[in-house]
Design a protein around this motif. Sequence first.
Motif, PDB file in Angstrom:
ATOM      1  N   GLY A   1       1.411  -0.868  -0.403  1.00 45.67           N
ATOM      2  CA  GLY A   1      -0.150   0.083  -0.055  1.00 45.67           C
ATOM      3  C   GLY A   1       0.647   1.387  -0.148  1.00 45.67           C
ATOM      4  N   ALA A   2       2.349   0.903   0.077  1.00 41.63           N
ATOM      5  CA  ALA A   2       2.906   2.138   0.268  1.00 41.63           C
ATOM      6  C   ALA A   2       2.769   2.787  -1.178  1.00 41.63           C
ATOM      7  CB  ALA A   2       4.372   2.023   0.568  1.00 41.63           C
ATOM      8  N   ARG A   3       3.423   4.133  -1.029  1.00 41.39           N
ATOM      9  CA  ARG A   3       3.239   4.822  -2.240  1.00 41.39           C
ATOM     10  C   ARG A   3       4.674   4.940  -2.880  1.00 41.39           C
ATOM     11  NH1 ARG A   3       1.546   9.914  -2.084  1.00 41.39           N
ATOM     12  NH2 ARG A   3       3.368  10.895  -1.362  1.00 41.39           N
ATOM     13  N   LEU A   4       4.558   4.661  -5.028  1.00 39.40           N
ATOM     14  CA  LEU A   4       6.265   4.396  -5.079  1.00 39.40           C
ATOM     15  C   LEU A   4       6.495   5.011  -5.931  1.00 39.40           C
ATOM     16  CD1 LEU A   4       6.246   0.382  -5.759  1.00 39.40           C
ATOM     17  CD2 LEU A   4       6.351   1.493  -3.996  1.00 39.40           C
ATOM     18  N   ALA A   5       5.937   5.343  -6.926  1.00 34.87           N
ATOM     19  CA  ALA A   5       5.546   6.456  -7.346  1.00 34.87           C
ATOM     20  C   ALA A   5       4.784   7.450  -7.866  1.00 34.87           C
ATOM     21  CB  ALA A   5       5.968   6.163  -8.806  1.00 34.87           C
TER      22      ALA A   5
ATOM     23  N   VAL B   1      10.391   9.347 -14.555  1.00 35.90           N
ATOM     24  CA  VAL B   1       9.634   8.359 -13.596  1.00 35.90           C
ATOM     25  C   VAL B   1       9.592   7.338 -13.573  1.00 35.90           C
ATOM     26  CG1 VAL B   1       8.065   8.002 -11.872  1.00 35.90           C
ATOM     27  CG2 VAL B   1       8.353  10.765 -12.730  1.00 35.90           C
ATOM     28  N   VAL B   2      10.263   6.819 -12.490  1.00 36.23           N
ATOM     29  CA  VAL B   2      10.661   4.889 -12.736  1.00 36.23           C
ATOM     30  C   VAL B   2      10.829   4.382 -10.814  1.00 36.23           C
ATOM     31  CG1 VAL B   2      12.061   4.908 -14.537  1.00 36.23           C
ATOM     32  CG2 VAL B   2      13.738   4.998 -12.883  1.00 36.23           C
ATOM     33  N   PHE B   3      10.207   3.729 -11.112  1.00 35.79           N
ATOM     34  CA  PHE B   3      10.595   3.056 -10.071  1.00 35.79           C
ATOM     35  C   PHE B   3      10.018   1.480 -10.425  1.00 35.79           C
ATOM     36  CE2 PHE B   3       5.741   2.655 -11.578  1.00 35.79           C
ATOM     37  CZ  PHE B   3       5.674   1.247 -11.299  1.00 35.79           C
ATOM     38  N   GLU B   4      11.438   0.686  -9.109  1.00 39.08           N
ATOM     39  CA  GLU B   4      10.924  -1.191  -9.147  1.00 39.08           C
ATOM     40  C   GLU B   4       9.594  -1.841  -8.620  1.00 39.08           C
ATOM     41  OE1 GLU B   4      12.167  -4.644  -7.648  1.00 39.08           O
ATOM     42  OE2 GLU B   4      11.792  -3.607  -6.341  1.00 39.08           O
ATOM     43  N   ALA B   5       9.527  -2.860  -9.045  1.00 39.45           N
ATOM     44  CA  ALA B   5       8.162  -4.175  -8.887  1.00 39.45           C
ATOM     45  C   ALA B   5       8.477  -5.444  -9.064  1.00 39.45           C
ATOM     46  CB  ALA B   5       6.668  -3.337  -8.951  1.00 39.45           C
ATOM     47  N   GLY B   6       8.527  -6.562  -8.912  1.00 42.96           N
ATOM     48  CA  GLY B   6       9.120  -7.455  -8.980  1.00 42.96           C
ATOM     49  C   GLY B   6      10.265  -7.568  -9.568  1.00 42.96           C
ATOM     50  N   GLY B   7      10.723  -7.115  -9.488  1.00 48.00           N
ATOM     51  CA  GLY B   7      12.527  -7.032  -9.798  1.00 48.00           C
ATOM     52  C   GLY B   7      12.120  -6.804 -10.863  1.00 48.00           C
ATOM     53  N   ALA B   8      11.915  -5.841 -11.771  1.00 49.11           N
ATOM     54  CA  ALA B   8      11.692  -5.334 -13.203  1.00 49.11           C
ATOM     55  C   ALA B   8      11.397  -3.288 -12.531  1.00 49.11           C
ATOM     56  CB  ALA B   8      10.572  -5.795 -13.816  1.00 49.11           C
TER      57      ALA B   8
ATOM     58  N   ASP C   1      16.709   5.173 -20.529  1.00 47.09           N
ATOM     59  CA  ASP C   1      18.274   5.840 -20.454  1.00 47.09           C
ATOM     60  C   ASP C   1      18.155   5.651 -18.706  1.00 47.09           C
ATOM     61  OD1 ASP C   1      19.277   6.096 -22.956  1.00 47.09           O
ATOM     62  OD2 ASP C   1      19.194   8.348 -22.403  1.00 47.09           O
ATOM     63  N   ALA C   2      16.909   6.082 -17.825  1.00 44.71           N
ATOM     64  CA  ALA C   2      17.153   6.075 -16.334  1.00 44.71           C
ATOM     65  C   ALA C   2      16.872   4.344 -16.023  1.00 44.71           C
ATOM     66  CB  ALA C   2      15.709   6.985 -16.008  1.00 44.71           C
ATOM     67  N   GLY C   3      16.667   3.648 -16.834  1.00 44.83           N
ATOM     68  CA  GLY C   3      16.767   2.229 -16.230  1.00 44.83           C
ATOM     69  C   GLY C   3      15.505   0.802 -16.235  1.00 44.83           C
ATOM     70  N   ALA C   4      14.413   1.890 -17.578  1.00 41.62           N
ATOM     71  CA  ALA C   4      13.184   1.591 -17.228  1.00 41.62           C
ATOM     72  C   ALA C   4      13.424  -0.156 -18.673  1.00 41.62           C
ATOM     73  CB  ALA C   4      12.174   2.253 -18.068  1.00 41.62           C
ATOM     74  N   GLN C   5      12.816  -0.818 -17.852  1.00 45.58           N
ATOM     75  CA  GLN C   5      12.319  -2.034 -18.932  1.00 45.58           C
ATOM     76  C   GLN C   5      11.261  -2.608 -19.097  1.00 45.58           C
ATOM     77  OE1 GLN C   5      13.986  -4.328 -15.560  1.00 45.58           O
ATOM     78  NE2 GLN C   5      15.741  -4.877 -16.081  1.00 45.58           N
ATOM     79  N   VAL C   6      10.223  -1.672 -18.768  1.00 47.67           N
ATOM     80  CA  VAL C   6       8.504  -1.978 -19.101  1.00 47.67           C
ATOM     81  C   VAL C   6       8.099  -0.571 -19.118  1.00 47.67           C
ATOM     82  CG1 VAL C   6       6.797  -2.675 -18.918  1.00 47.67           C
ATOM     83  CG2 VAL C   6       8.462  -4.298 -18.480  1.00 47.67           C
ATOM     84  N   LEU C   7       7.671  -0.043 -20.206  1.00 45.23           N
ATOM     85  CA  LEU C   7       7.321   1.273 -20.112  1.00 45.23           C
ATOM     86  C   LEU C   7       5.416   1.044 -20.263  1.00 45.23           C
ATOM     87  CD1 LEU C   7       9.094   2.987 -22.498  1.00 45.23           C
ATOM     88  CD2 LEU C   7       9.644   3.387 -20.710  1.00 45.23           C
ATOM     89  N   LEU C   8       4.778   1.688 -18.639  1.00 43.86           N
ATOM     90  CA  LEU C   8       3.539   1.791 -18.775  1.00 43.86           C
ATOM     91  C   LEU C   8       3.013   2.668 -19.390  1.00 43.86           C
ATOM     92  CD1 LEU C   8       3.671   0.279 -15.367  1.00 43.86           C
ATOM     93  CD2 LEU C   8       3.255  -0.816 -16.873  1.00 43.86           C
ATOM     94  N   VAL C   9       2.513   2.759 -20.603  1.00 44.05           N
ATOM     95  CA  VAL C   9       1.702   4.329 -21.258  1.00 44.05           C
ATOM     96  C   VAL C   9       0.058   4.367 -20.965  1.00 44.05           C
ATOM     97  CG1 VAL C   9       1.577   5.405 -23.520  1.00 44.05           C
ATOM     98  CG2 VAL C   9       4.076   3.730 -23.103  1.00 44.05           C
TER      99      VAL C   9
END
Length: 259
Positions: A103-107, A135-142, A163-171
């Motif tokens: 329930g914590a806010r990640l991003a 704006v990037v955040f980590e979840a489940g190892g990604a 460039d900031a490390g995102a492996q999945v873009l959520l559009v």
Amino acid sequence: MKIALGQLESGTDIQANLAAIDRFAASAAADGATLVAFPEYATYEKKIVDASFPAVAEPLDGPVCRELAATAARHGITLVAGVVETSDEDRAYNTLVAFGPCGARLAVYRKIHLFDAQGFGESAYIKPGPSTEPVVFEAGGAVFGLMTCYDLRFPELARSLADAGAQVLLVCSSWVPGTHKTEQWLALNAARAIENSVYVAGVCQAPPVSVGRSLLVDPMGYVEADLGLEPGVRSVEVSLRTVARVKEQFPMFRQRRLG
């Protein structure tokens, strides 16, 4: 890992929208997804952005976000959804919020490219986000990067997220219908995936307010899932090994000579 796409048919009944989000989050969690993404304006939506949007806007610690956080915690899943957030003036922010499985806010991402196109004037009632930082955040190892709808037409934002490390873009989107708009939606999601060697999860509102066709595109541009036109939720596998393999096959980030 599995992520889920939640294609909503949001309207002006905030409680009904929150109930649909809860149902889809429960289904995604039961299917083993570690994250579920919902569209832009998931908690309040109309065919046209008007004065009612700032009127219903809430701060990020208000009842709507508290309920989204509770939904994430209740189902033990990371949840991303679009909300209408208060600002320091009479316009609101078009905001994406990510909550973790506790329930914590990640991003938080406030949309920077407002849809003043195709006869629409989103900026009359919505204030652009003050920061253009990715704006990037980590979840489940990604690592996930956040974009909203019209942002998809600005490739430099997707590149900054990669460039900031995102492996999945959520559009997270409510893509306005029109001539060739569905074709553009599909093509642009695929382009952002191919040119950045990432997965792109384009999560859209269903018709009639939007075009539907929420989809997951892999780093080679292959469409792994397409939800069609009806509201629904679907879980799809994403492979970080695939991201790494494609980046090695096409080492564009090492080869580029601009920027």
